[in-house]
Design a protein around this motif. Sequence first.
Motif, PDB file in Angstrom:
ATOM      1  N   VAL B 148      19.243  22.229   1.352  1.00  0.00           N
ATOM      2  CA  VAL B 148      20.766  21.332   1.676  1.00  0.00           C
ATOM      3  C   VAL B 148      21.913  21.435   0.430  1.00  0.00           C
ATOM      4  CG1 VAL B 148      21.735  19.753   3.714  1.00  0.00           C
ATOM      5  CG2 VAL B 148      19.282  20.451   3.411  1.00  0.00           C
ATOM      6  N   ARG B 149      23.266  21.574   0.966  1.00  0.00           N
ATOM      7  CA  ARG B 149      24.184  21.804  -0.026  1.00  0.00           C
ATOM      8  C   ARG B 149      25.229  20.660  -0.150  1.00  0.00           C
ATOM      9  NH1 ARG B 149      23.942  25.533  -3.627  1.00  0.00           N
ATOM     10  NH2 ARG B 149      21.425  27.251  -3.588  1.00  0.00           N
ATOM     11  N   SER B 150      25.923  20.274  -0.572  1.00  0.00           N
ATOM     12  CA  SER B 150      27.009  19.682   0.098  1.00  0.00           C
ATOM     13  C   SER B 150      27.516  19.963   0.839  1.00  0.00           C
ATOM     14  CB  SER B 150      28.119  19.832  -1.559  1.00  0.00           C
ATOM     15  OG  SER B 150      29.309  18.459  -0.851  1.00  0.00           O
ATOM     16  N   GLY B 151      28.029  19.424   1.644  1.00  0.00           N
ATOM     17  CA  GLY B 151      28.564  19.221   2.706  1.00  0.00           C
ATOM     18  C   GLY B 151      28.219  19.811   4.230  1.00  0.00           C
ATOM     19  N   GLN B 152      26.346  20.257   4.259  1.00  0.00           N
ATOM     20  CA  GLN B 152      26.323  20.457   5.023  1.00  0.00           C
ATOM     21  C   GLN B 152      25.447  19.115   5.663  1.00  0.00           C
ATOM     22  OE1 GLN B 152      23.622  23.598   2.962  1.00  0.00           O
ATOM     23  NE2 GLN B 152      24.835  24.863   3.729  1.00  0.00           N
ATOM     24  N   ASN B 167      21.160  17.806  -2.007  1.00  0.00           N
ATOM     25  CA  ASN B 167      22.152  18.238  -3.166  1.00  0.00           C
ATOM     26  C   ASN B 167      23.272  16.736  -2.823  1.00  0.00           C
ATOM     27  OD1 ASN B 167      20.874  20.445  -4.777  1.00  0.00           O
ATOM     28  ND2 ASN B 167      22.760  21.628  -3.770  1.00  0.00           N
ATOM     29  N   GLY B 169      26.486  14.956  -1.834  1.00  0.00           N
ATOM     30  CA  GLY B 169      27.392  15.078  -0.550  1.00  0.00           C
ATOM     31  C   GLY B 169      26.711  16.321   0.739  1.00  0.00           C
TER      32      GLY B 169
END
Lengths: 276, 251
Positions: B148-152, B167, B169
């Motif tokens: 799961v990346r930044s902004g998600q 991550n 974020g």
Amino acid sequence: MAEAAASTQPESSQVIVVTSGKGGVGKTTTSANIGAALASLGKSVVLIDADIGLRNLDVVMGLENRIVYHLVDVVEGYCRLSQALIKDKRFDNLCLLPAAQTKDKTAVTPEQMRQLCKDLKREFDFVLVDSPAGIEQGFKNAVAGADRAIIVATPEVSSVRDADRIIGLLEAESMPAPKLVVNRIRPAMVRRGDMMDISDILDILAIDLLGVVPDDESIVVSTNRGEPAALSSASRAGQAYRNIARRLTGEQVPFMNLEDGAGLFGRLRRLFGTAH
Amino acid sequence: MASQEGSSGSPPTDSLRVIPTRSGVRVHLPARGDLDGVLAQLEARLAPEDALRGRAVTVDVAGRSLDVARLREIETLILDRLGASLLQVVEGRAPAGPRPRTDGAGPARSVRRQGRRPVEEPAGRGASPSNGALPLDMTPTLLVRRTVRSGQRVRFNGHVVVLGDVNPGAEIVASGDIIVMGTLRGVAHAGATGAPDAQVAALRLQPGQLRVGSVIGRAPDGGPQRPSVPEVARVRDGVLVVERFLAPGGE
């Protein structure tokens, strides 16, 4: 094999977007240098400046005063694509499609960019799209026609965070996993533990590394002169960009040893642990 | 699907009521009347103010029996159209006031029961373990098979298991537990509808901020790196405690 030869379009022909999320990490410098390095390898390359309204790539390439038509003129049908392409001074096989300086990002749609990239792909081995910073319309335009992406990040927490965001957005575009260029790394600072090192960055982003470009004063000089550093054999950053270009053509190139540049003095300094 | 609690609370009223709470609102549906009309009324009332964006919403369906399709409808309205970040559906009036936030054992238990039972019912049907078997947790669980990346953001009414990293974020919000089979560096909020016994476990627990129920914990500024062993965070006596993850024995 025979099939590839018979095709009018080179098998390797591809559209690559250079993007980062964060501004000021070196997207434009990276685009210009990879473009120049690919051209020096004999590939036909076109650079698209997708940063409409904040035109820069022409300056870095030293082609500013040759601009007649620009990207928006092309998509609006005001001129033919071939009229807007500016041939590089150094390489006949390198072209630039400049951005408009007087318009903004809404002057172009993703659909128009997709068509533009498709048209250019027929003529060139590599189409490099220099993306604007941010994740809004300009970014969406830049990635619309791309087959793959190069993410530029500097070894800073904020840059890595934004790169991560961009990777997530590209996943949603169902593009293959992007490749990473770490720009402006300073080996001495990494050694002292004052800068994120490559493994820290890769640990978070979890994508393949395409290249590492050391922080190099020659980049500032060459950018201001409009002479890509990749063409100067003395520049270490230029060497890094040439290596990246070779990797893009499918060659296996070992990562260069950034420690060499530190020299005897650097090693002595490390020995005595002096920081300044 | 019938209410087991409806008779124990105060008598249901015939009007739609929206009561603000600390983390969002509690909506009491009228006990009678056409549900389509009620939901339309609710949307008309809350949509213009955009008051639910990012908030937690409890919907008290006042003893109505709702099938899964109906629950989905409510979920779509509250989460997607009105933009709330969390939804809890309860099937009767809670005996205590809305959302007790104390750390005492009594109210805490009731909160947890509220939070989980309604979602358990549709999923658990026909799949319940036989009596006397293992005490299985039938809460719905969302499996996230990627980083799961930044902004998600992942939000789910139930447990969340991430097979990858979370991550910086990125944000995971779950009404139940959160388990990260990787490194947790983002924000995780377990027990987001008030379950104080929820927990966050990760192979490498290095979050910037952790929330369990209403307790918020933050990594110490410039503190030492956390060890690379699986750890779990829980609330104990109102404080967020992080400890090495050990398989619970003797249960």
